[in-house]
Design an enzyme around this catalytic site. Structure first.
Site, PDB file in Angstrom:
ATOM      1  CG  ASP A 171      12.018   3.643   5.584  1.00 49.14           C
ATOM      2  OD1 ASP A 171      12.064   3.252   6.771  1.00 49.14           O
ATOM      3  OD2 ASP A 171      11.262   4.548   5.183  1.00 49.14           O
ATOM      4  CB  SER A 208       5.296   1.946  -0.944  1.00 47.90           C
ATOM      5  OG  SER A 208       5.008   3.301  -0.642  1.00 47.90           O
ATOM      6  CB  SER A 209       8.965   5.859  -1.376  1.00 43.95           C
ATOM      7  OG  SER A 209       9.476   5.984  -0.064  1.00 43.95           O
ATOM      8  CB  ALA A 210      12.418   2.437   1.014  1.00 43.82           C
ATOM      9  N   GLY A 237       2.133   5.009   0.619  1.00 45.94           N
ATOM     10  CA  GLY A 237       2.000   6.069   1.606  1.00 45.94           C
ATOM     11  C   GLY A 237       1.423   5.585   2.911  1.00 45.94           C
ATOM     12  CB  ALA A 238       0.284   2.378   3.954  1.00 52.40           C
ATOM     13  N   GLY A 239       3.175   3.898   5.284  1.00 53.43           N
ATOM     14  CA  GLY A 239       4.184   3.678   6.307  1.00 53.43           C
ATOM     15  C   GLY A 239       4.853   2.325   6.182  1.00 53.43           C
ATOM     16  CG  LEU A 240       3.087  -0.925   5.196  1.00 52.30           C
ATOM     17  CD1 LEU A 240       2.110  -1.900   4.541  1.00 52.30           C
ATOM     18  CD2 LEU A 240       3.566  -1.493   6.537  1.00 52.30           C
ATOM     19  N   PRO A 250       0.843  -1.205   0.000  1.00 47.70           N
ATOM     20  CG  PRO A 250      -0.796  -1.562   1.635  1.00 47.70           C
ATOM     21  CD  PRO A 250       0.498  -2.106   1.112  1.00 47.70           C
TER      22      PRO A 250
END
Lengths: 326, 326
Positions: free
Chosen positions: B163, B118-120, B113-116, B111
């Site tokens: 991250d 994703s961008s990294a 922008g959910a703090g998981l 997901p």
């Protein structure tokens, strides 16, 4: 016949940590237990507790409550009569009238078992009224001390001097160890939300004790609550309601960490914050019961009334009188 | 053409406090971003981001993303292209191929922008794939370092080495200051609940910093989180899932005290606990986003799926591979 009333109270900061000698700030609120006492010709006690339960009941018994013959659950009888019985015993002792008997009528607009010190209020008002009926005038401090003995006995040693002191003196009270003093606090726009439930105070205190024994960081969390209460006391005297609210939110999180919040308490706290309250926290032992929020307007109470997690919501002011004759 | 994937991650303990040099424990999870890279004849970049948004879009541009001519909100373009653009630049530098151009296709089941992270994950997979496409093999540590530079630049300095390190190496990672090391952790029965929202990481970090500057007890709370993370690391290595859960609950309360939880995060945490999860906490910066719970059964995921506060719920395992060629 003497009628006396005494206020309930809530914790603004520091519940649970106060057990470990940290400071706490409690506030008496303008919700009261009212007790009417009339001397009898014999040494019996008749307790009429109209508002202590949903249905109300009366019970009459001799010197041993075990003799009481009533058709209600035993726990309910104990709740209604245990405090009154012990309070009357304190009054007999204070007035040197060991054989005095009474008709006692109790009314209360403090939700029962909600962490608002309903039992302390009933006890304080009962001792105050019964001693007056016997012609003895106790100071609020004397009533507080005797009421504490009642709570200590009835609750098997799990009693807080804060509840009875705050109910007897009224106002905002700072507690730290054996020291209790009244604070010159401004009035505050309290809003209370009650989920209809109650936690087991003894079990919750035990749970926090176990956590503190097991984990150094949990013991440190208790100290953090104490430091927050110290700061909260200063801010209370300044009367900065917005900052008080921020500290209440922080205190709520620390109590959540210690495991004494609940789903409904968290939900009520968020309902209050979303409605624009300056802050909200659980008050008392937790596990269920009440939150207290700060909101000078009507929004928070309205929001709580429409929250499925809230059974009763009301606004309250700081009570400044303590126990009084009606 | 090279396809690479890299895992997302969650914080088991210590987010926010890690900013102040306290230890934290992060875990890569078996949800991945997959990036396919194919060299072009020119130096242009074409990014096809099928799953990065609900609708998907493609954008082609020269060396300056400002040239991009697409009919989608600018923030979305930046989100999709900012990381990929900077990642490709890192790959060009690593492979000494400054004029390389690529077709890039991104898919992700993490997901956004959910703090998981994703961008990294997208960044790590992009650098890994693009360097391979150019004939250069970087180690996971080298990919992690270059991916951190990307996040640092794109996020204006608000980047976490955790991250990118966790996504590149996989597994459980202990972070403390500049030190990052893999932990020999057992697999854990993660359940993730996502509320569909996202907090503003920069603002939340700033808010915690302000609190710590203003109140000694808030700075102490950050230290308490660090101590909890130290204990949590030991318990993780022991594999005691029930005790890990208790510490996650405690950590969640401390984060709530710091003001980084939200109504929906609290509600999801309670839904998980009530469903029998060993524990639950928000993960990441907070303010919205995800909770992580521990439950070897299906109850927690089911409960979250039926919770009005949860948009998506899934089970996850510890990822042990990190970035890899598909």
């Amino acid at each position: 016949m003497v009628t006396a009333s005494a206020p309930g109270k809530l914790y603004l900061f520091g519940e649970h940590a106060v057990v470990y000698g940290e400071p706490a700030v409690a506030c008496a609120i303008d919700r009261r237990a009212t007790v009417t006492v009339e001397a009898r010709d014999d040494d019996h006690l008749r307790v009429h507790a109209e508002d202590l339960t949903l249905d109300g009941f009366a019970v009459e018994y001799g010197r041993d409550p075990g003799d009481a013959d009533v058709d209600v659950p035993e726990g309910l009888v104990e709740a209604a009569t245990g405090y009154v019985d012990a309070a009357v015993e304190q009054a007999r002792e204070a007035a040197d009238a060991p054989d005095a008997g009474f008709e006692v009528t109790i009314e209360s607009d403090i939700p029962l078992g909600a962490g608002l010190s309903s039992s302390a209020s009933v006890t304080v008002a009962s001792i105050f009224a019964a001693t007056r009926e016997l012609g003895t005038e106790l100071t609020p401090a004397e009533v507080a001390e005797r009421a504490f003995q009642v709570e200590y006995d009835v609750q098997d040693g799990n009693a807080s001097r804060t509840d009875t002191f705050c109910s007897a003196t009224g106002g905002a009270v700072r507690v730290e160890g054996e020291d209790r003093r009244s604070l010159d606090a401004p009035s505050l726009p309290f809003v209370v939300g009650f989920d209809g439930g109650a936690g087991d105070t003894g079990a919750l205190v035990e749970q926090v004790r176990d956590l503190g024994n097991e984990y150094g960081f949990a013991a440190d969390t208790v100290e953090v609550i104490g430091d927050l209460a110290r700061r909260g006391e200063d801010i209370l005297l300044d009367g900065d309601v917005a900052e008080l609210g921020r500290l209440m939110n922080f205190n709520h999180g620390l109590l959540s960490a210690l495991g004494v919040s609940s789903r409904s308490l968290d939900a009520m706290a968020w309902a209050a914050r979303d409605a624009g309250a300056h802050g909200a926290k659980l008050t008392g032992a937790g596990g269920g019961g009440c939150i207290v929020a700060l909101d000078p307007g009507e929004e928070t109470r309205t929001a709580l009334q429409y929250s499925p997690d809230c059974e009763e919501a009301f606004r309250a002011e700081l009570d400044t009188e303590g126990v009084r004759v009606e």
